[in-house]
Design an enzyme around this catalytic site. Sequence first.
Site, short mmCIF file in Angstrom:
data_model
loop_
_atom_site.label_atom_id
_atom_site.label_comp_id
_atom_site.label_asym_id
_atom_site.label_seq_id
_atom_site.Cartn_x
_atom_site.Cartn_y
_atom_site.Cartn_z
N GLY A 177 1.01 -1.37 -0.07
CA GLY A 177 -0.31 -0.15 0.17
C GLY A 177 1.16 1.26 0.33
CD GLN A 231 3.30 5.71 3.01
OE1 GLN A 231 2.26 5.21 2.93
NE2 GLN A 231 4.76 5.31 3.94
CB CYS A 260 5.22 2.14 8.16
SG CYS A 260 4.66 3.94 7.25
CG LEU A 261 6.38 1.15 1.87
CD1 LEU A 261 5.74 1.35 0.48
CD2 LEU A 261 8.06 -0.05 1.97
CG HIS A 281 -0.63 1.20 7.31
ND1 HIS A 281 0.65 0.46 8.30
CD2 HIS A 281 0.16 1.95 6.98
CE1 HIS A 281 1.22 1.59 8.06
NE2 HIS A 281 1.62 1.60 7.24
CD GLU A 282 -1.67 2.37 2.92
OE1 GLU A 282 -1.04 3.65 2.83
OE2 GLU A 282 -0.60 1.43 3.02
CG HIS A 317 0.31 6.20 5.68
ND1 HIS A 317 1.53 7.31 6.40
CD2 HIS A 317 0.26 4.88 5.55
CE1 HIS A 317 2.14 6.72 6.54
NE2 HIS A 317 1.84 5.75 5.84
O1 GNR Z 1 4.06 -2.51 2.27
C1 GNR Z 1 3.37 -2.29 3.67
N1 GNR Z 1 2.81 -3.89 4.47
C2 GNR Z 1 1.74 -3.67 5.38
C3 GNR Z 1 2.26 -4.67 6.18
C4 GNR Z 1 0.55 -4.38 6.96
C5 GNR Z 1 0.05 -3.79 6.75
C6 GNR Z 1 -0.12 -2.38 6.70
C7 GNR Z 1 1.32 -2.76 5.64
S1 GNR Z 1 1.46 -0.91 4.44
C8 GNR Z 1 2.91 -1.47 4.15
C9 GNR Z 1 2.81 -0.64 2.80
C10 GNR Z 1 3.00 1.25 3.30
O2 GNR Z 1 3.82 1.71 4.45
N2 GNR Z 1 2.10 1.36 3.63
O3 GNR Z 1 1.75 2.99 3.76
NI NI Z 2 2.68 3.38 6.28
#
Ligand code: GNR
Ligand code: NI
Length: 175
Positions: free
Chosen positions: A46, A51, A93-94, A135-136, A139
């Site tokens: 995601g 980001q 998270c990236l 999660h997204e 953000h």
């Molecule tokens: O790559 C990602 N893996 C992930 C694993 C479990 C729950 C959420 C994620 S999102 C993350 C990429 C990212 O930072 N998205 O904002």
């Molecule tokens: Ni993230």
Amino acid sequence: MALIPIILIPDPVLRKVAAPVTEITDGTRQLLDDMAETMYDAPGIGLAAPQVNISERVIVMDCGRDEAPDLYKMINPEIVARSDDRSVLEEGCLSIPHQTAEVERPASVDVRYLDTDGREQMLQCEGLLAACVQHEIDHLDGVLFIDHLSRLKRDMIVRKALKELRQSATSPGRG
Ligand code: GNR
Ligand code: NI
């Protein structure tokens, strides 16, 4: 198509509330294409616009397998229903490289969003997709997965991440 650099903590753009998209243009569609390419390249499942330094409410996700990609491009996504039952999943998270932690969230959610043609869509999410979409959307509200942890765990992860980033910045070729 183009790759966009991914913004890392502690950049303040990651803590801003992103603005809704008011008009879907070719620029919006280009951004979503570039975000998808950047997500696949990372690789991640995601990516949210803050980001890539764009404080707008757009996200991309693909929780499919290599053999069966399943790309979603969402504009102004909103969680309209959450299950009472919760599940725990290992998240990363990236924008916080190399750090992961178990995060508890509603196990399933319903998401309403606009597609790239401006049409309203609904998606029922469970499992990894549910964790990812929450999660997204976090953000877009300036919230990171570490905010769901105890203060002790959060501080530990932030300290480790910042230390690593500092080291990779000062020793070229080792990060
Ligand atoms: O790559 C990602 N893996 C992930 C694993 C479990 C729950 C959420 C994620 S999102 C993350 C990429 C990212 O930072 N998205 O904002
Ligand atoms: Ni993230």
